[in-house]
Design an enzyme around this catalytic site. Structure first.
Site: not given
Ligand code: IMP
Length: 460
Positions: A12, A15, A39-40, A229
């Site tokens: 977040d 990017k 989430g973009h 991420q």
């Molecule tokens: P997962 O990727 O859904 O398995 O989540 C694992 C961890 O990564 C969690 O703490 C999510 O909140 C975090 N996470 C996954 N994708 C994002 C993103 O695009 N932005 C911020 N945090 C993320």
């Protein structure tokens, strides 16, 4: 050449906007890890596009590639493509045959496991990301290329689906949820995924990503490698186990696309930094302001005075910055910039340039702080310790900057760097010096026009 975009913090960082900005000069935009957990938000012509899987460049008519390091939920992919088409765009997206597919049971198991993990839960997005990467490493995954070969698809499903049923019922002691019965049924899955395979083939979307991208590089085209991420939730370099299951750091760009490390290393690696910190999920965060129930360890909103200065500051930054998850809508935890985290990120990815976003969000504050170093077990340290428990014992040592006023940021973006309020420039120059990396771009608002550009990463 390649330009690799890496989140320097916890995801977040904005990017999408930077990818969109640099995407103009790119011919191809490729993602190298993650899936529809990203989430973009891309703002273009006053239209807002929220994408979770399709590479942001697709909004601008670039070829988008989902590299072999991605985990792809075909349902999300086709939903996003259909929505873009309904809005008049013509996205051209290719998917690596070697990328792994997310199946419905991955999502169900993600939810069940998070519930059972209690304090160890990462607060996942529930998109099945971890379970899909587990199957990849366990050599029981189903790849995109398998979807176009019905016999292979059926053979893989017949092997794996009974294991998933047993995992739910025998290991987790749960019942297969009736509304998700089809997610654990070989015939239903076969039909659904065979159809996805047909559509992928009909639309000529499946590629060998390494070969496809190398041909572009050889033809002197610009290839943008879009990380999702961020560094601190990288499975190797992040706050394990509160991490995602892939490598957002620049090493992931080579493994996850099939381009060699020397190819990626000859290009630029841009670290995307948000001028403060936000986090969706659990785990330590030494510079956190206030807290979010269910995410901040030990935080109980019952006894919290919402008017306490720190709480008000947290709410201010969260609201000004719109710090609510793009995918899930969850409030994000917020905090001051964490410089040890950034030093760690700069080293792990070898940043050649920085893009710093959201300095406008901090405008109007009297004082802006940064966590400059940590006090860790009585010693001053300048980077992140390697275990999460050690990181949790770190106390931030702050530096304070005078705040900067609210100004007409669109006018600033037009005028250039010198128009940025002086105190904000001091903040940026401190950051660049600490990370020993030049700043290429500064985001001063949500639209891509609201960016002060100092340098283009592409060759002239
Ligand atoms: P997962 O990727 O859904 O398995 O989540 C694992 C961890 O990564 C969690 O703490 C999510 O909140 C975090 N996470 C996954 N994708 C994002 C993103 O695009 N932005 C911020 N945090 C993320």
């Amino acid at each position: 050449m390649t330009v690799t975009i890496v989140g320097a913090q916890l995801g977040d960082e904005g990017k999408g906007g930077v990818v969109d900005l640099y995407g103009d000069a790119a011919d191809v935009v490729a993602r190298y890890q993650g899936g529809d957990n990203a989430g973009h938000t891309v703002v273009y012509d006053d239209e807002e596009y929220k994408l979770s899987l399709v590479p942001s460049g697709a909004v601008r008519g670039k070829i988008g590639v989902l590299g072999n390091g991605c985990v792809v939920n075909p349902e999300t992919l086709f939903d996003e493509l259909d929505q873009l088409r309904e809005r008049g765009l013509e996205p051209d997206v290719r998917v690596a045959a070697r990328a792994h597919a997310i199946l419905p049971y991955h999502r169900v198991i993600d939810g069940i496991e998070e519930d059972q993990k209690a304090d160890l839960a990462a607060g996942t997005t529930g998109r099945g990301i971890g379970p899909a990467y587990e199957d990849k490493a366990g050599r029981r995954g189903i790849r995109i290329g398998d979807l176009t070969e019905p016999d292979v698809l059926r053979q893989r499903l017949e092997y794996v689906v009974p294991q998933k049923r047993a995992l739910v019922t025998e290991v987790f002691g749960a019942a297969i949820p009736t509304e998700h019965a089809d997610a654990f049924d070989v015939d239903a899955l076969f039909e659904q995924y065979r159809r996805y395979g047909e559509r992928l083939a009909d639309e000529d979307m499946v590629v060998d990503s390494g070969t496809f991208l190398q041909q572009r590089v050889d033809a002197d085209e610009n290839v943008l490698l879009e990380g999702a991420q961020g560094t601190s939730i990288d499975i190797d370099h992040g706050i394990y186990p509160y991490v995602t299951s892939s490598n957002p750091t620049a090493g992931g760009a080579t493994i996850g696309t099939g381009l060699g490390p020397t190819v990626v290393g000859q290009g630029e690696v841009i670290g995307i930094v948000k001028a403060y910190l936000s986090r969706v999920g659990t785990g330590p965060l030494p510079t956190e302001l206030g807290g979010v129930e269910g995410q901040t360890p030990g935080y109980d909103s019952e006894g919290v005075d919402e008017d306490a200065p720190e709480e008000r500051l947290a709410t201010y930054i969260r609201d000004e910055g719109g710090e609510y998850g793009t995918v899930t809508g969850r409030p994000r935890r917020v905090g001051w910039l964490d410089v040890p985290m950034l030093r760690h990120a700069a080293r792990a990815s070898g940043f050649t340039g920085l893009a710093v976003n959201h300095i406008d969000v901090l405008a109007g504050l009297e004082e802006v702080k940064v966590g400059h170093s940590y006090e860790f077990d009585g010693e001053a340290v300048e980077t992140v310790p390697p275990t999460t428990e050690q990181w949790g014992r770190c106390e931030a040592t702050y530096r304070s900057f005078d705040g900067w006023p609210e100004v007409d940021w669109s006018a600033v973006a037009e005028s250039g760097y010198e128009a940025i309020p002086e105190n904000a420039r001091s903040y940026l120059e401190y950051l660049s010096a600490e990370l020993d990396t030049p700043i290429y771009a500064i985001g001063v608002g949500p639209g891509r026009e609201e960016t002060v550009i100092l340098e283009s990463p592409y060759d002239d």
